[in-house]
Design a protein around this motif. Sequence first.
Motif, PDB file in Angstrom:
ATOM      1  N   UNK A 174       0.832  -1.206   0.000  1.00  0.00           N
ATOM      2  CA  UNK A 174       0.000   0.000   0.000  1.00  0.00           C
ATOM      3  C   UNK A 174       0.868   1.258   0.000  1.00  0.00           C
ATOM      4  N   UNK A 175       1.961   1.233   0.772  1.00  0.00           N
ATOM      5  CA  UNK A 175       2.850   2.390   0.814  1.00  0.00           C
ATOM      6  C   UNK A 175       3.536   2.606  -0.523  1.00  0.00           C
ATOM      7  N   UNK A 176       3.782   1.512  -1.252  1.00  0.00           N
ATOM      8  CA  UNK A 176       4.386   1.638  -2.582  1.00  0.00           C
ATOM      9  C   UNK A 176       3.427   2.323  -3.553  1.00  0.00           C
ATOM     10  N   UNK A 177       2.127   2.088  -3.396  1.00  0.00           N
ATOM     11  CA  UNK A 177       1.134   2.794  -4.215  1.00  0.00           C
ATOM     12  C   UNK A 177       1.241   4.300  -3.984  1.00  0.00           C
ATOM     13  N   UNK A 178       1.316   4.689  -2.712  1.00  0.00           N
ATOM     14  CA  UNK A 178       1.439   6.113  -2.383  1.00  0.00           C
ATOM     15  C   UNK A 178       2.740   6.688  -2.942  1.00  0.00           C
ATOM     16  N   UNK A 179       3.803   5.911  -2.879  1.00  0.00           N
ATOM     17  CA  UNK A 179       5.094   6.379  -3.394  1.00  0.00           C
ATOM     18  C   UNK A 179       5.025   6.612  -4.897  1.00  0.00           C
ATOM     19  N   UNK A 180       4.461   5.664  -5.631  1.00  0.00           N
ATOM     20  CA  UNK A 180       4.387   5.810  -7.085  1.00  0.00           C
ATOM     21  C   UNK A 180       3.525   6.998  -7.491  1.00  0.00           C
ATOM     22  N   UNK A 181       2.483   7.258  -6.723  1.00  0.00           N
ATOM     23  CA  UNK A 181       1.660   8.440  -7.014  1.00  0.00           C
ATOM     24  C   UNK A 181       2.461   9.720  -6.809  1.00  0.00           C
ATOM     25  N   UNK A 182       3.283   9.763  -5.786  1.00  0.00           N
ATOM     26  CA  UNK A 182       4.114  10.948  -5.545  1.00  0.00           C
ATOM     27  C   UNK A 182       5.214  11.093  -6.587  1.00  0.00           C
ATOM     28  N   UNK A 183       5.722   9.944  -7.065  1.00  0.00           N
ATOM     29  CA  UNK A 183       6.787  10.003  -8.077  1.00  0.00           C
ATOM     30  C   UNK A 183       6.279  10.502  -9.421  1.00  0.00           C
ATOM     31  N   UNK A 184       4.959  10.558  -9.589  1.00  0.00           N
ATOM     32  CA  UNK A 184       4.392  11.116 -10.818  1.00  0.00           C
ATOM     33  C   UNK A 184       4.455  12.641 -10.837  1.00  0.00           C
ATOM     34  N   UNK A 185       4.808  13.252  -9.708  1.00  0.00           N
ATOM     35  CA  UNK A 185       4.970  14.702  -9.644  1.00  0.00           C
ATOM     36  C   UNK A 185       6.314  15.100 -10.265  1.00  0.00           C
ATOM     37  N   UNK A 186       6.451  16.365 -10.722  1.00  0.00           N
ATOM     38  CA  UNK A 186       7.678  16.790 -11.413  1.00  0.00           C
ATOM     39  C   UNK A 186       8.899  16.766 -10.510  1.00  0.00           C
ATOM     40  N   UNK A 187      10.060  16.476 -11.110  1.00  0.00           N
ATOM     41  CA  UNK A 187      11.334  16.657 -10.431  1.00  0.00           C
ATOM     42  C   UNK A 187      11.768  18.117 -10.558  1.00  0.00           C
ATOM     43  N   UNK A 188      12.564  18.568  -9.612  1.00  0.00           N
ATOM     44  CA  UNK A 188      12.951  19.984  -9.553  1.00  0.00           C
ATOM     45  C   UNK A 188      14.464  20.089  -9.543  1.00  0.00           C
ATOM     46  N   UNK A 189      14.980  21.165 -10.150  1.00  0.00           N
ATOM     47  CA  UNK A 189      16.419  21.468 -10.105  1.00  0.00           C
ATOM     48  C   UNK A 189      16.590  22.942  -9.826  1.00  0.00           C
ATOM     49  N   UNK A 190      17.494  23.297  -8.906  1.00  0.00           N
ATOM     50  CA  UNK A 190      17.823  24.681  -8.570  1.00  0.00           C
ATOM     51  C   UNK A 190      19.327  24.851  -8.603  1.00  0.00           C
ATOM     52  N   UNK A 191      19.785  26.098  -8.987  1.00  0.00           N
ATOM     53  CA  UNK A 191      21.220  26.300  -9.032  1.00  0.00           C
ATOM     54  C   UNK A 191      21.600  27.747  -9.287  1.00  0.00           C
ATOM     55  N   UNK A 192      22.883  27.920  -9.553  1.00  0.00           N
ATOM     56  CA  UNK A 192      23.465  29.256  -9.824  1.00  0.00           C
ATOM     57  C   UNK A 192      24.219  29.179 -11.136  1.00  0.00           C
TER      58      UNK A 192
END
Length: 394
Positions: free
Chosen positions: A246-264
């Motif tokens: 069940x926790x893996x289901x929640x994880x996969x749903x969250x992994x469908x959100x965008x990845x982010x990158x920040x820098x200079x």
Amino acid sequence: MNKHIVSAICGCLFIVNGFSQDKNIEELLNEIEQNNTELKGYQSFVESQQLENRSNNNLPDPQLSGFYLPFGDNATGNYTEYQISQSFEFPTVYAARGKWNESKSQQLASAYANKRLEVLLKAKNTLLELAFLQKRKAIETERKTQSKQVFDQIQRLFDAEQVGILDLNKAKIAWIQEQFVVEQIESDIRILLSKLKTLNGGNAIDGVTSGIALPIEVGTVESLWQEKLAKDPLLQELKVNETASLQNVKLEKNKALPNVALGYNYQGVSGSNYSGFYGGLSIPLWSSKNKVKAAEASYEYQQSNTQVVTTSLYTQFQETFNRYELKLEKYYEYQTTMRNLNSEQLLFKAYMLGEYSFMDYYIELQFYRNASDKMHQMEKELQLLQAQLLKHQL
């Protein structure tokens, strides 16, 4: 007779000769648990898997890139650019993966608990086998002594020409057979001690000599099953697998959100430069495709598997419990009947007083010994069945 009355009456009947007064069976099993190399190795495996799972939730390494472009007409000077950035998944992913890792740690803990019970049940069964062999050795040693006395008497009678060669040969064969039985038991004891030494991490098991009473009351089938549901690692592992799925289901749903990158970022030529913040966003159009559906299907399977395995285990448990109760009742009846039979000692005295011929004595003796051996075998089988029923208590 009511089974519970039988259990209560028989509770004091089981004496297992095999455990010293200063080391009961629990202490011996604790010693084996501490020293067993298989369990130590499995503990190291569990620790390594837990560390690996935690490492999978780390941030990616920061990235540093740069450009220095000295070639070309360079009308405005050499071009320089560098950038340092840190990418990461959407923040909620790390929280979800952390909970998933906790579930996986519980799975590993359940797997270790199952392995531990496997080892300890094997050790307990071996200790019970050893105890009963030691008990049987004492009985067979006494039988060997009696057989030698009978043979010596027949030899004297033969020398006095009062019996024939057939009686002498039969008495000698009976004595030789008893010698072989004792030697075979001693060999079996050495084998079991070797097995226990292996289970104990190469350390010899000490203090397995005298007797200790082991209770045989196991309670009702329903109360014992409820106890197993709460404590048995195999049944607990099914629940843990459901939680992790069940926790893996929640994880996969969250992994469908965008990845982010920040820098200079810095860019510049002679006398002129630009610098500022860098930001990036990935769009997970392809990487998460069907993964949530796969995780949900896996969760549904785990729910179904829990029900199927639990039902199967309950059926096996009922079969073992019914066999135990039936054998316990038969053991009680057998022991009650055995009280009405003449003991070997009484038969031996009667023979030495001349009340029995050798053949009559031998036939009566074999009947009693077979009955006695059958009762002791039933006693051992009951203890082994009890060990299986109470496996979760180890």
